[in-house]
Design a protein around this motif. Structure first.
Motif, PDB file in Angstrom:
ATOM      1  N   PHE A 226       0.843  -1.203   0.000  1.00  0.00           N
ATOM      2  CA  PHE A 226       0.000   0.000   0.000  1.00  0.00           C
ATOM      3  C   PHE A 226       0.879   1.255   0.000  1.00  0.00           C
ATOM      4  O   PHE A 226       0.580   2.237  -0.704  1.00  0.00           O
ATOM      5  N   ALA A 227       1.956   1.244   0.799  1.00  0.00           N
ATOM      6  CA  ALA A 227       2.865   2.400   0.826  1.00  0.00           C
ATOM      7  C   ALA A 227       3.474   2.623  -0.547  1.00  0.00           C
ATOM      8  O   ALA A 227       3.593   3.768  -1.018  1.00  0.00           O
ATOM      9  N   ASN A 228       3.860   1.545  -1.218  1.00  0.00           N
ATOM     10  CA  ASN A 228       4.419   1.672  -2.563  1.00  0.00           C
ATOM     11  C   ASN A 228       3.413   2.255  -3.539  1.00  0.00           C
ATOM     12  O   ASN A 228       3.769   3.043  -4.424  1.00  0.00           O
ATOM     13  N   GLN A 229       2.148   1.882  -3.405  1.00  0.00           N
ATOM     14  CA  GLN A 229       1.117   2.434  -4.288  1.00  0.00           C
ATOM     15  C   GLN A 229       1.014   3.946  -4.119  1.00  0.00           C
ATOM     16  O   GLN A 229       0.923   4.698  -5.103  1.00  0.00           O
ATOM     17  N   LEU A 230       1.006   4.410  -2.844  1.00  0.00           N
ATOM     18  CA  LEU A 230       0.930   5.856  -2.592  1.00  0.00           C
ATOM     19  C   LEU A 230       2.161   6.575  -3.142  1.00  0.00           C
ATOM     20  O   LEU A 230       2.048   7.638  -3.769  1.00  0.00           O
ATOM     21  N   ILE A 231       3.329   6.000  -2.913  1.00  0.00           N
ATOM     22  CA  ILE A 231       4.563   6.616  -3.403  1.00  0.00           C
ATOM     23  C   ILE A 231       4.555   6.674  -4.926  1.00  0.00           C
ATOM     24  O   ILE A 231       4.908   7.700  -5.532  1.00  0.00           O
ATOM     25  N   GLN A 232       4.155   5.594  -5.574  1.00  0.00           N
ATOM     26  CA  GLN A 232       4.130   5.563  -7.036  1.00  0.00           C
ATOM     27  C   GLN A 232       3.144   6.571  -7.614  1.00  0.00           C
ATOM     28  O   GLN A 232       3.407   7.171  -8.659  1.00  0.00           O
ATOM     29  N   GLN A 233       2.022   6.771  -6.937  1.00  0.00           N
ATOM     30  CA  GLN A 233       1.067   7.786  -7.398  1.00  0.00           C
ATOM     31  C   GLN A 233       1.689   9.179  -7.352  1.00  0.00           C
ATOM     32  O   GLN A 233       1.547   9.967  -8.300  1.00  0.00           O
ATOM     33  N   GLU A 234       2.382   9.482  -6.246  1.00  0.00           N
ATOM     34  CA  GLU A 234       3.056  10.776  -6.137  1.00  0.00           C
ATOM     35  C   GLU A 234       4.162  10.891  -7.178  1.00  0.00           C
ATOM     36  O   GLU A 234       4.313  11.929  -7.839  1.00  0.00           O
ATOM     37  N   GLN A 235       4.947   9.823  -7.332  1.00  0.00           N
ATOM     38  CA  GLN A 235       6.043   9.853  -8.306  1.00  0.00           C
ATOM     39  C   GLN A 235       5.514  10.126  -9.707  1.00  0.00           C
ATOM     40  O   GLN A 235       6.106  10.904 -10.462  1.00  0.00           O
ATOM     41  N   GLN A 236       4.411   9.476 -10.068  1.00  0.00           N
ATOM     42  CA  GLN A 236       3.875   9.651 -11.410  1.00  0.00           C
ATOM     43  C   GLN A 236       3.465  11.092 -11.650  1.00  0.00           C
ATOM     44  O   GLN A 236       3.698  11.653 -12.731  1.00  0.00           O
ATOM     45  N   GLN A 237       2.859  11.713 -10.658  1.00  0.00           N
ATOM     46  CA  GLN A 237       2.478  13.126 -10.798  1.00  0.00           C
ATOM     47  C   GLN A 237       3.710  14.017 -10.927  1.00  0.00           C
ATOM     48  O   GLN A 237       3.744  14.922 -11.763  1.00  0.00           O
ATOM     49  N   TRP A 238       4.710  13.770 -10.096  1.00  0.00           N
ATOM     50  CA  TRP A 238       5.939  14.578 -10.162  1.00  0.00           C
ATOM     51  C   TRP A 238       6.634  14.410 -11.507  1.00  0.00           C
ATOM     52  O   TRP A 238       7.053  15.404 -12.124  1.00  0.00           O
ATOM     53  N   LEU A 239       6.775  13.166 -11.947  1.00  0.00           N
ATOM     54  CA  LEU A 239       7.488  12.916 -13.199  1.00  0.00           C
ATOM     55  C   LEU A 239       6.754  13.540 -14.379  1.00  0.00           C
ATOM     56  O   LEU A 239       7.379  14.095 -15.286  1.00  0.00           O
ATOM     57  N   SER A 240       5.431  13.462 -14.379  1.00  0.00           N
ATOM     58  CA  SER A 240       4.654  14.062 -15.463  1.00  0.00           C
ATOM     59  C   SER A 240       4.816  15.577 -15.485  1.00  0.00           C
ATOM     60  O   SER A 240       4.844  16.195 -16.549  1.00  0.00           O
ATOM     61  N   LEU A 254      15.727  22.152 -12.991  1.00  0.00           N
ATOM     62  CA  LEU A 254      15.876  22.147 -11.540  1.00  0.00           C
ATOM     63  C   LEU A 254      15.262  23.379 -10.891  1.00  0.00           C
ATOM     64  O   LEU A 254      14.825  23.321  -9.736  1.00  0.00           O
ATOM     65  N   GLN A 255      15.196  24.476 -11.627  1.00  0.00           N
ATOM     66  CA  GLN A 255      14.594  25.688 -11.062  1.00  0.00           C
ATOM     67  C   GLN A 255      13.086  25.554 -10.899  1.00  0.00           C
ATOM     68  O   GLN A 255      12.483  26.268 -10.087  1.00  0.00           O
ATOM     69  N   GLN A 256      12.468  24.674 -11.680  1.00  0.00           N
ATOM     70  CA  GLN A 256      11.023  24.515 -11.630  1.00  0.00           C
ATOM     71  C   GLN A 256      10.564  23.565 -10.530  1.00  0.00           C
ATOM     72  O   GLN A 256       9.361  23.484 -10.240  1.00  0.00           O
ATOM     73  N   LEU A 257      11.504  22.824  -9.927  1.00  0.00           N
ATOM     74  CA  LEU A 257      11.104  21.873  -8.896  1.00  0.00           C
ATOM     75  C   LEU A 257      10.585  22.590  -7.666  1.00  0.00           C
ATOM     76  O   LEU A 257      11.138  23.619  -7.248  1.00  0.00           O
ATOM     77  N   PRO A 258       9.531  22.069  -7.043  1.00  0.00           N
ATOM     78  CA  PRO A 258       9.041  22.677  -5.795  1.00  0.00           C
ATOM     79  C   PRO A 258      10.015  22.415  -4.655  1.00  0.00           C
ATOM     80  O   PRO A 258      10.995  21.673  -4.801  1.00  0.00           O
ATOM     81  N   THR A 259       9.751  23.022  -3.511  1.00  0.00           N
ATOM     82  CA  THR A 259      10.578  22.789  -2.332  1.00  0.00           C
ATOM     83  C   THR A 259      10.154  21.461  -1.720  1.00  0.00           C
ATOM     84  O   THR A 259       9.192  21.374  -0.962  1.00  0.00           O
ATOM     85  N   PHE A 260      10.851  20.404  -2.083  1.00  0.00           N
ATOM     86  CA  PHE A 260      10.537  19.071  -1.593  1.00  0.00           C
ATOM     87  C   PHE A 260      11.035  18.900  -0.160  1.00  0.00           C
ATOM     88  O   PHE A 260      12.071  19.450   0.225  1.00  0.00           O
ATOM     89  N   SER A 261      10.323  18.096   0.619  1.00  0.00           N
ATOM     90  CA  SER A 261      10.882  17.603   1.870  1.00  0.00           C
ATOM     91  C   SER A 261      11.963  16.580   1.530  1.00  0.00           C
ATOM     92  O   SER A 261      12.085  16.138   0.382  1.00  0.00           O
ATOM     93  N   SER A 262      12.738  16.181   2.529  1.00  0.00           N
ATOM     94  CA  SER A 262      13.792  15.186   2.271  1.00  0.00           C
ATOM     95  C   SER A 262      13.204  13.891   1.721  1.00  0.00           C
ATOM     96  O   SER A 262      13.761  13.283   0.797  1.00  0.00           O
ATOM     97  N   ALA A 263      12.051  13.476   2.278  1.00  0.00           N
ATOM     98  CA  ALA A 263      11.421  12.230   1.812  1.00  0.00           C
ATOM     99  C   ALA A 263      10.902  12.386   0.387  1.00  0.00           C
ATOM    100  O   ALA A 263      11.091  11.499  -0.458  1.00  0.00           O
ATOM    101  N   GLN A 264      10.266  13.514   0.083  1.00  0.00           N
ATOM    102  CA  GLN A 264       9.750  13.737  -1.274  1.00  0.00           C
ATOM    103  C   GLN A 264      10.888  13.798  -2.282  1.00  0.00           C
ATOM    104  O   GLN A 264      10.801  13.234  -3.377  1.00  0.00           O
ATOM    105  N   ARG A 265      11.965  14.488  -1.902  1.00  0.00           N
ATOM    106  CA  ARG A 265      13.111  14.604  -2.802  1.00  0.00           C
ATOM    107  C   ARG A 265      13.690  13.228  -3.095  1.00  0.00           C
ATOM    108  O   ARG A 265      14.006  12.911  -4.246  1.00  0.00           O
TER     109      ARG A 265
END
Length: 466
Positions: A226-240, A254-265
């Motif tokens: 389940f954790a992997n599913q949530l992470i993959q959903q976020e990853q797909q949005q970020w990558l798109s 790199l200038q367009q990236l939001p201010t990610f937390s350490s985990a998000q980054r």
């Protein structure tokens, strides 16, 4: 309990659709129990076959032929379609992985040729514990730590593991109670393979420490998946949103990236490297994610990280690129020796896509074919000589940028965040006194600016095709 578990799994995969099931049967206790359960659930097989049996004879043991013959007869007596394939040329090394690839290729072939849409295997909860331990030991990756999924896409249909929540002990009990015949694979007791060592030495010790080991690992598997599913959903949005494909490259601004937390980054770049694997069709080394994060933390404007022989990650200031590795061609002469005289009133081609001219202000002669090329020009004061020199930069070259400011060209490139490949294409223009008057197509020297009281007599014109 065992038969109810299987019935529930079959019902859950879409009760409205009529399915055709292909059972992977090895003649071990697990798969023979699954086969017997199907015979009980679908007693009218001879009238309307709805499942079949696929068996691979690996020919790795003397008993393999006997087991295959037994299963063939078992299916014939019950009117069950039976499909068999022999493994003719097993390799000397990597036998486990090669055998698995051979089996699943065979299963996919049967599904396509015979019209089955659900493949069933008899993996159980003890298998799940062993698989999770192996994945953690070999990979240490969250995306694989959840072990096997109960259901997942396979080929043109579904792969279902209906016994995945059932223990090996419960399967043995069911086989004994129902008097189900099966064969024991003696190779399962050989310590040659990691799975066997875990099965014989590690898992029993863990069960002795806590009898709830199997349900605890089952719960852990579900939570990790389940954790992997949530992470993959976020990853797909970020990558798109933040990864663009440009020709044969993947590019992140790199200038367009939001201010990610350490985990998000962490998981953004983990997802990017997974995308890189799919893009390059090459597996990545597990060390490359921490290497990438470390390089990004160093804040260097430019660097390269080799992924494979043919691919690299390259930072070029505000861009991160996944690109093919290019082998630089040796120039006809060292760059420091390439120089040309530019005589007043003439223009010369520096390359197929570059042209430079030096003219009196009202006497420009520009070739028609370059009229629409990009332009970089500067009016020059009266006191310029009749010749200029155009060359590549040399060590120690300096350019005057203001009355009291002279800077090395190498430092100008760094401060202006000009990528290395662009630097190598740049041109230096000097007067006969070897003073730099232009760095094309980036800037002109303070020396090229005419005093306000002076008359403009010349123009230096650089044209290029982007």
């Amino acid at each position: 309990m065992v038969i109810q578990t299987v019935r529930g799994q079959l019902t859950a995969i879409d009760p409205e659709k009529k399915r055709r099931f292909l059972l992977a049967v090895s003649t071990g206790v697990d798969s023979m129990v699954l086969l017997q359960i199907f015979c009980q659930l679908f007693p009218e097989m001879q009238k309307e076959p709805c499942f079949g049996v696929a068996h691979v004879n690996h020919q790795l043991r003397p008993a393999s032929a006997k087991e295959a013959a037994f299963l063939r007869q078992y299916c014939q007596e019950r009117g069950i379609p039976f499909y068999e394939r022999c493994w003719e040329n097993p390799p000397e090394t990597g036998v486990e992985a090669s055998a698995r690839n051979f089996r699943y290729t065979f299963f996919a072939d049967v599904m396509s040729q015979e019209g089955y849409d659900v493949l069933l295997t008899a993996h159980h909860s003890d298998d799940q514990v062993e698989t999770m331990l192996m994945k953690m030991m070999r990979e240490g990756r969250l995306r694989s730590a959840g072990g096997m999924k109960q259901q997942q896409p396979f080929h043109t249909g579904i792969l279902l593991r209906p016994l995945l929540t059932v223990s090996k002990a419960a399967i043995y009990d069911y086989a004994q109670a129902q008097q189900i015949p099966y064969f024991e694979d003696e190779s399962n007791h050989e310590p040659l393979y990691l799975r066997n060592r875990l099965r014989q030495q590690v898992v029993p010790a863990l069960k002795a420490e806590n009898p709830q080991l199997l349900p605890h690992f089952q719960q852990l598997s579900e939570e990790v998946q389940f954790a992997n599913q949530l992470i993959q959903q976020e990853q797909q949005q970020w990558l798109s949103a933040f990864v663009q494909q440009q020709a044969a490259c993947l590019v992140i601004d790199l200038q367009q990236l939001p201010t990610f937390s350490s985990a998000q980054r962490y998981f953004f770049y983990a997802g990017f490297l997974q995308q890189a694997e799919a893009f390059t069709k090459q597996p990545l080394n597990q060390k490359q994610l921490p290497q990438l994060l470390r390089l990004l933390d160093e804040k260097k404007g430019q660097w390269q990280l080799a992924l494979h022989k043919q691919w690299q990650l390259r930072r070029s200031y505000d861009q991160l690129l996944l690109e093919p590795v290019t082998v630089p061609q040796k120039p006809a002469a060292p760059l420091t020796e390439v120089s040309q005289r530019l005589v007043l009133g003439e223009g010369i081609y520096l390359s197929e896509k570059e042209w430079i001219g030096y003219f009196p202000i009202n006497e420009q002669h520009i070739p028609k074919k370059i009229t629409n090329w990009s332009e970089f020009s500067q009016d020059l004061p009266l006191n310029y000589s009749s010749e200029l020199v155009v060359r590549k930069r040399q060590p120690g070259d300096r350019i005057r940028l203001a009355r009291g400011l002279t800077k090395k060209i190498s430092r100008f490139f760094i401060d202006s965040k000009i990528p290395n490949e662009v630097r190598e294409k740049s041109w230096v223009v000097t007067n006969l006194e070897k003073e730099v008057i232009a760095l094309l197509p980036h800037t002109f020297s303070y020396l090229s600016i005419a005093p306000e009281t002076d008359k403009i007599h010349y123009i230096l014109l650089y044209k290029y095709q982007e």
